[in-house]
Design a protein around this motif. Structure first.
Motif, PDB file in Angstrom:
ATOM      1  N   SER A 100       0.819  -1.304   0.032  1.00 41.11           N
ATOM      2  CA  SER A 100       0.135   0.042   0.056  1.00 41.11           C
ATOM      3  C   SER A 100       0.831   0.911  -0.130  1.00 41.11           C
ATOM      4  O   SER A 100       2.172   1.655   0.422  1.00 41.11           O
ATOM      5  N   SER A 101       0.206   2.472  -0.445  1.00 44.85           N
ATOM      6  CA  SER A 101       0.783   3.548  -0.322  1.00 44.85           C
ATOM      7  C   SER A 101      -0.345   5.184  -0.690  1.00 44.85           C
ATOM      8  O   SER A 101      -1.532   4.951  -1.155  1.00 44.85           O
ATOM      9  N   GLU A 102       0.297   5.178   0.321  1.00 47.18           N
ATOM     10  CA  GLU A 102      -0.223   7.214   0.657  1.00 47.18           C
ATOM     11  C   GLU A 102       0.380   8.425  -0.467  1.00 47.18           C
ATOM     12  O   GLU A 102      -0.794   8.960  -0.482  1.00 47.18           O
ATOM     13  N   ASP A 103       0.994   8.119  -1.015  1.00 43.52           N
ATOM     14  CA  ASP A 103       0.514   8.728  -1.866  1.00 43.52           C
ATOM     15  C   ASP A 103       1.909   8.363  -3.331  1.00 43.52           C
ATOM     16  O   ASP A 103       2.284   9.482  -4.188  1.00 43.52           O
ATOM     17  N   GLY A 104       1.775   7.038  -3.435  1.00 37.54           N
ATOM     18  CA  GLY A 104       2.549   6.741  -4.506  1.00 37.54           C
ATOM     19  C   GLY A 104       3.602   6.553  -4.642  1.00 37.54           C
ATOM     20  O   GLY A 104       4.195   5.961  -6.137  1.00 37.54           O
ATOM     21  N   LEU A 105       4.804   6.793  -3.686  1.00 37.87           N
ATOM     22  CA  LEU A 105       5.930   7.213  -4.217  1.00 37.87           C
ATOM     23  C   LEU A 105       6.201   6.307  -2.661  1.00 37.87           C
ATOM     24  O   LEU A 105       6.757   6.173  -2.649  1.00 37.87           O
ATOM     25  N   ASN A 106       5.885   5.554  -1.310  1.00 35.77           N
ATOM     26  CA  ASN A 106       6.046   5.446  -0.640  1.00 35.77           C
ATOM     27  C   ASN A 106       5.444   4.489  -0.369  1.00 35.77           C
ATOM     28  O   ASN A 106       4.207   4.526  -0.707  1.00 35.77           O
ATOM     29  N   TRP A 107       6.352   3.350  -0.877  1.00 37.99           N
ATOM     30  CA  TRP A 107       5.393   1.858  -0.294  1.00 37.99           C
ATOM     31  C   TRP A 107       5.857   0.878   0.756  1.00 37.99           C
ATOM     32  O   TRP A 107       6.793   0.878   1.143  1.00 37.99           O
ATOM     33  N   THR A 108       4.568   0.226   1.603  1.00 40.43           N
ATOM     34  CA  THR A 108       4.567  -0.581   2.419  1.00 40.43           C
ATOM     35  C   THR A 108       4.087  -1.854   2.277  1.00 40.43           C
ATOM     36  O   THR A 108       3.405  -2.119   1.886  1.00 40.43           O
ATOM     37  N   GLN A 109       4.562  -2.225   3.118  1.00 40.82           N
ATOM     38  CA  GLN A 109       4.433  -3.970   2.047  1.00 40.82           C
ATOM     39  C   GLN A 109       3.744  -4.581   3.931  1.00 40.82           C
ATOM     40  O   GLN A 109       3.815  -4.725   4.800  1.00 40.82           O
ATOM     41  N   GLU A 110       2.058  -4.883   3.029  1.00 39.71           N
ATOM     42  CA  GLU A 110       1.692  -5.078   4.304  1.00 39.71           C
ATOM     43  C   GLU A 110       1.359  -6.437   4.636  1.00 39.71           C
ATOM     44  O   GLU A 110       0.844  -7.011   5.874  1.00 39.71           O
ATOM     45  N   ASN A 111       1.367  -7.299   3.921  1.00 38.18           N
ATOM     46  CA  ASN A 111       1.441  -9.117   4.033  1.00 38.18           C
ATOM     47  C   ASN A 111       2.589  -9.226   2.930  1.00 38.18           C
ATOM     48  O   ASN A 111       2.410  -9.449   1.897  1.00 38.18           O
ATOM     49  N   ALA A 112       3.425  -9.715   3.534  1.00 37.57           N
ATOM     50  CA  ALA A 112       4.694 -10.729   2.501  1.00 37.57           C
ATOM     51  C   ALA A 112       4.029 -12.036   2.564  1.00 37.57           C
ATOM     52  O   ALA A 112       4.574 -12.184   0.898  1.00 37.57           O
ATOM     53  N   ASP A 113       2.678 -12.718   2.648  1.00 38.58           N
ATOM     54  CA  ASP A 113       2.451 -14.278   1.807  1.00 38.58           C
ATOM     55  C   ASP A 113       1.246 -14.142   2.627  1.00 38.58           C
ATOM     56  O   ASP A 113       0.876 -14.444   3.642  1.00 38.58           O
TER      57      ASP A 113
END
Length: 453
Positions: A252-265
């Motif tokens: 997920s991302s709040e700005d399209g630049l910085n991304w967070t892995q919410e679930n790897a598997d």
């Protein structure tokens, strides 16, 4: 001598008769004449009274002509068309009002659109139907209900507008990408460019000028993934990497630049060509293929992190390359490919719906559009739109439906340029237009098209 006396008496009697009263068996002519004169005078007075009590005849308003839209006019705009006509004059000085009547197709104009109009024009505030033959007429009425009808005119509304916005955008030609609208902009995520799958992110405020937000989003390069906007974030789920491995991660991302892995598997199998949709404030993942077989499972998440299996055997046949949209508070599943397992239907043109994402019903097993997969589907103006795809060759046809059951092929005007037949393209709605971006037409394109219903 005796005869002479008789004649004399007879003469005296005649003289006396001429000077005396009229015998009883004759009427007095003078009296009779007076009576007739009285009768005549009475009849004349009655006629005068009747003339005073009877109003003069009412005349209808004058004839008049329709001005806009002229008879036989084509390509009339759908939104807020304004109709106008000449003024009708009432010869008796009465106030004139107008009624506007419509007919559709072969029907005469009998539907009252507006009445008691004081002006000689009317702004139609609802949208007319595309590519439709209409008839119209105006009726002028005075205050004594006398009417004059105009001629009946016909016109045809315009078909869908298709326009090439950009021939070669700043991003590389690509397919298997996703497109969405977020923060008032268009966004392109990943996909296969001319060489390999990427993790690029691009955005545009107008669809013409594009800015690369990042060349490396943090998630693995991928194509045939799924993306949506949910809880004010962009979400990217699963897909296939450059080594051909199906993925099951969630970002997920709040700005399209910085991304967070919410679930790897995530608990669902790695997959590609699935659908991801927001329905009832939840994320819903449906079907796809795991690299070997197509799937018919349904997964749901309230937060994008934790996923719940709704069913691993949905009512509809397993598929990939399908599309899923929310329309009129229902979930719709459209087309796709079923080839490797089960009955092996091949390309599909069925439509399924659900009001809860759990229980599904078939709307049509054989829609008017041909079987296909890797098409694109979106919602605009209370219609479902299915565009292009693959099945018996690449396609560039356009279909719409107001109910998911009955489908109409939308054919642009002959003088409009058409986008090439393609699949693995993307479509989304932005600024009240459908934007079609990229895809595979034998090569990977970086063009941008707009479709205006």
């Amino acid at each position: 001598m005796r005869l002479l006396k008789i004649l004399l008496v007879f003469a005296l009697l005649i003289t006396a008769y001429g000077k005396g009263d009229t015998p009883s068996n004759f009427e007095d002519d003078s009296d009779s004449g007076n009576e007739e004169e009285v009768v005549d005078n009475e009849e004349g007075q009655d006629d005068d009274n009747q003339n005073q009590d009877t109003p003069p005849p009412n005349n209808p308003p004058s004839s008049f002509s329709l001005l806009r839209f002229t008879n036989g006019m084509e390509n009339v705009e759908l939104v807020n068309p304004e109709f106008s006509w000449e003024e009708s004059i009432d010869p008796d000085g009465d106030t004139v009002t107008y009624s506007l009547l419509f007919g559709m197709g072969d029907m005469e104009p009998t539907t009252v659109i507006a009445e008691n109009l004081m002006r000689t024009s009317f702004l139609f505030e609802t949208t007319l139907s595309r590519d439709t033959f209409y008839s119209w007429q105006v009726i002028a009425s005075d205050t004594n209900d006398a009417t004059t009808d105009s001629e009946i005119y016909n016109f045809t509304t315009r078909p869908i507008k298709v326009s090439k916005l950009v021939s070669e955008a700043e991003f590389e030609g690509r397919s298997e990408h996703t497109v969405l609208v977020f923060d008032g902009k268009l966004w392109i995520i990943g996909g296969v460019d001319r060489f390999e799958r990427s993790d690029e992110v691009w955005s545009s405020e107008d669809g013409i000028n594009w800015t690369k937000i990042t060349n490396n989003a943090g998630f693995e390069s991928r194509g045939e993934h799924a993306s949506v906007v949910f809880n004010n974030k962009i979400w990217v789920v699963a897909g296939i990497d450059n080594l051909g491995n199906p993925l099951n991660d969630v970002w997920s991302s709040e700005d399209g630049l910085n991304w967070t892995q919410e679930n790897a598997d995530a608990p669902f199998a790695g997959r590609l060509d699935h659908s991801l949709t927001v329905f009832n404030n939840k994320l819903w993942l449906i079907g796809g293929e795991d690299g070997t077989y197509e799937l018919d499972d349904i997964w749901m998440s309230k937060d994008g992190v934790n996923w719940e299996l709704i069913t691993d055997d949905a009512e509809f046949p397993a598929r990939y390359g399908h599309s899923a949209v929310v329309f009129n508070d229902h979930f719709y599943l459209i087309g796709g490919l079923n080839s490797n397992q089960g009955s092996g239907f091949g390309a599909l043109n069925d439509v399924w719906s659900s009001n809860d994402g759990i229980n599904w019903q078939i709307e049509t097993v054989d829609a008017e559009f041909s079987p296909r997969w890797s098409h694109s589907t979106t919602i605009l103006n209370e219609e479902i739109w299915v565009i292009g795809g693959l099945g018996g060759g690449r396609k560039n046809d356009i279909w719409s439906s107001k109910d998911g059951i009955n489908w109409t092929q939308e054919i642009p005007r002959d003088d409009q340029e058409r986008f090439s037949s393609r699949f693995n393209h993307t479509c989304t709605v932005f600024n009240n237009m459908i934007f079609l971006i990229g895809g595979n037409d034998g090569s990977r394109e970086n063009d941008v098209w707009t479709l205006i219903p």
